[in-house]
Scaffold this motif. Structure first.
Motif, mmCIF file in Angstrom:
data_model
loop_
_atom_site.group_PDB
_atom_site.id
_atom_site.type_symbol
_atom_site.label_atom_id
_atom_site.label_comp_id
_atom_site.label_asym_id
_atom_site.label_seq_id
_atom_site.Cartn_x
_atom_site.Cartn_y
_atom_site.Cartn_z
ATOM 1 N N UNK A 1 23.424 35.878 20.886
ATOM 2 C CA UNK A 1 24.060 34.580 20.713
ATOM 3 C C UNK A 1 24.534 34.260 19.311
ATOM 4 N N UNK A 2 24.487 35.251 18.422
ATOM 5 C CA UNK A 2 24.957 34.983 17.062
ATOM 6 C C UNK A 2 26.465 34.706 17.042
ATOM 7 N N UNK A 3 26.846 33.654 16.306
ATOM 8 C CA UNK A 3 28.249 33.397 15.999
ATOM 9 C C UNK A 3 28.476 33.535 14.510
ATOM 10 N N UNK A 4 27.463 33.986 13.809
ATOM 11 C CA UNK A 4 27.511 34.200 12.368
ATOM 12 C C UNK A 4 26.551 35.341 12.074
ATOM 13 N N UNK A 5 26.550 35.839 10.857
ATOM 14 C CA UNK A 5 25.592 36.872 10.487
ATOM 15 C C UNK A 5 24.497 36.228 9.643
ATOM 16 N N UNK A 6 23.274 36.172 10.143
ATOM 17 C CA UNK A 6 22.200 35.551 9.360
ATOM 18 C C UNK A 6 22.023 36.242 8.019
ATOM 19 N N UNK A 7 21.862 35.476 6.977
ATOM 20 C CA UNK A 7 21.663 36.041 5.642
ATOM 21 C C UNK A 7 20.329 36.768 5.541
ATOM 22 N N UNK A 8 19.330 36.296 6.312
ATOM 23 C CA UNK A 8 18.040 36.969 6.315
ATOM 24 C C UNK A 8 17.342 36.775 7.661
ATOM 25 N N UNK B 1 16.721 40.924 3.963
ATOM 26 C CA UNK B 1 18.077 40.434 3.782
ATOM 27 C C UNK B 1 19.021 41.363 4.544
ATOM 28 N N UNK B 2 19.828 40.789 5.418
ATOM 29 C CA UNK B 2 20.595 41.598 6.358
ATOM 30 C C UNK B 2 21.743 42.356 5.701
ATOM 31 N N UNK B 3 22.124 41.942 4.490
ATOM 32 C CA UNK B 3 23.234 42.616 3.829
ATOM 33 C C UNK B 3 22.869 43.916 3.160
ATOM 34 N N UNK B 4 21.594 44.203 3.048
ATOM 35 C CA UNK B 4 21.164 45.425 2.378
ATOM 36 C C UNK B 4 19.782 45.826 2.828
ATOM 37 N N UNK B 5 18.962 46.275 1.900
ATOM 38 C CA UNK B 5 17.624 46.748 2.248
ATOM 39 C C UNK B 5 16.533 45.966 1.532
ATOM 40 N N UNK B 6 16.907 44.882 0.850
ATOM 41 C CA UNK B 6 15.900 44.114 0.119
ATOM 42 C C UNK B 6 14.935 43.465 1.090
ATOM 43 N N UNK B 7 13.646 43.551 0.755
ATOM 44 C CA UNK B 7 12.598 42.980 1.586
ATOM 45 C C UNK B 7 11.608 42.202 0.734
ATOM 46 N N UNK B 8 10.826 41.382 1.395
ATOM 47 C CA UNK B 8 9.752 40.622 0.752
ATOM 48 C C UNK B 8 8.559 40.645 1.679
ATOM 49 N N UNK B 9 7.349 40.738 1.101
ATOM 50 C CA UNK B 9 6.131 40.724 1.880
ATOM 51 C C UNK B 9 5.109 39.784 1.259
ATOM 52 N N UNK B 10 4.350 39.131 2.113
ATOM 53 C CA UNK B 10 3.209 38.364 1.633
ATOM 54 C C UNK B 10 2.178 39.340 1.064
ATOM 55 N N UNK B 11 1.455 38.890 0.051
ATOM 56 C CA UNK B 11 0.451 39.749 -0.583
ATOM 57 C C UNK B 11 -0.570 40.253 0.429
ATOM 58 N N UNK B 12 -0.852 39.439 1.436
ATOM 59 C CA UNK B 12 -1.897 39.783 2.407
ATOM 60 C C UNK B 12 -1.505 40.965 3.291
ATOM 61 N N UNK B 13 -0.212 41.297 3.366
ATOM 62 C CA UNK B 13 0.222 42.388 4.245
ATOM 63 C C UNK B 13 0.931 43.504 3.483
ATOM 64 N N UNK B 14 1.140 43.318 2.200
ATOM 65 C CA UNK B 14 1.871 44.296 1.398
ATOM 66 C C UNK B 14 1.177 45.652 1.456
ATOM 67 N N UNK B 15 1.962 46.693 1.711
ATOM 68 C CA UNK B 15 1.411 48.042 1.811
ATOM 69 C C UNK B 15 0.937 48.406 3.194
ATOM 70 N N UNK B 16 0.847 47.420 4.097
ATOM 71 C CA UNK B 16 0.383 47.674 5.465
ATOM 72 C C UNK B 16 1.473 47.405 6.498
ATOM 73 N N UNK B 17 2.324 46.409 6.240
ATOM 74 C CA UNK B 17 3.380 46.024 7.178
ATOM 75 C C UNK B 17 4.730 46.488 6.631
ATOM 76 N N UNK B 18 5.632 46.826 7.542
ATOM 77 C CA UNK B 18 6.994 47.196 7.168
ATOM 78 C C UNK B 18 7.980 46.487 8.080
ATOM 79 N N UNK B 19 8.906 45.744 7.475
ATOM 80 C CA UNK B 19 9.961 45.065 8.229
ATOM 81 C C UNK B 19 11.217 45.927 8.162
ATOM 82 N N UNK B 20 11.927 45.993 9.286
ATOM 83 C CA UNK B 20 13.170 46.755 9.319
ATOM 84 C C UNK B 20 14.095 46.146 10.353
#
Length: 124
Positions: free
Chosen positions: A26-33, A52-71
C-alpha cells in the motif's frame, strides 16, 4: 493505506534465535526509514532497530546491539529482524513500523504506520 504484517514470532529458550519478517503493502511513497519496536507488559514501547531505506545505515538500541540485525529487501517490500543470543528480557510484542511521508524517524508513535505485532517469548 499502508499495511504492515509481521510474522516469525514464537517461543524460544535463552540463547536461541528467531527471525522476524514484516511484509508491507500500500505504499504511495518510499518511507525514509523502517523500524522494529517492542513492548513488554507494563513497559513503554521502545525502538530496538532502525534502517534507512536509501542505503545501509542502521541504528540499534544498546540492549540489542551485537545480537540483533535489521535488514530489508526493497524488491519484496519486506523488513527483517534477525535475533540471536536471545535473553528472557527480550520477551515482548514486536512491532514493525514505517515512517509516514513527511515525518521524521524519531520515537513519536504518530510518526509511523504500525503492524499488528508478533509475540516473542524467551524462557530461561
Amino acid at each position: 493505506q499502508v499495511k504492515l504484517v509481521e510474522s516469525g514470532g514464537g517461543s524460544v529458550q535463552a540463547g536461541g534465535s528467531l527471525s522476524l519478517s514484516c511484509a508491507a503493502s500500500g505504499y504511495t511513497y518510499r518511507p525514509y526509514c523502517l523500524a522494529w519496536f517492542r513492548q513488554a507488559p507494563g513497559k513503554e514501547r521502545e525502538r530496538v532497530a532502525l534502517i534507512y531505506t536509501g542505503g545501509v545505515s542502521t541504528w540499534y538500541a544498546d540492549s540489542v546491539k551485537g545480537r540483533f540485525t535489521i535488514s530489508q529487501d526493497n524488491a519484496k517490500n519486506t523488513l527483517y529482524l534477525q535475533m540471536n543470543s536471545l535473553k528472557p528480557e527480550d520477551t515482548a510484542m514486536y512491532y514493525c513500523a514505517a515512517v509516514r511521508s513527511g515525518s521524521w524517524c524519531g520515537l513519536a508513535y504518530e510518526n509511523y504506520f504500525w503492524g499488528q505485532g508478533t509475540q516473542v517469548t524467551v524462557s530461561s
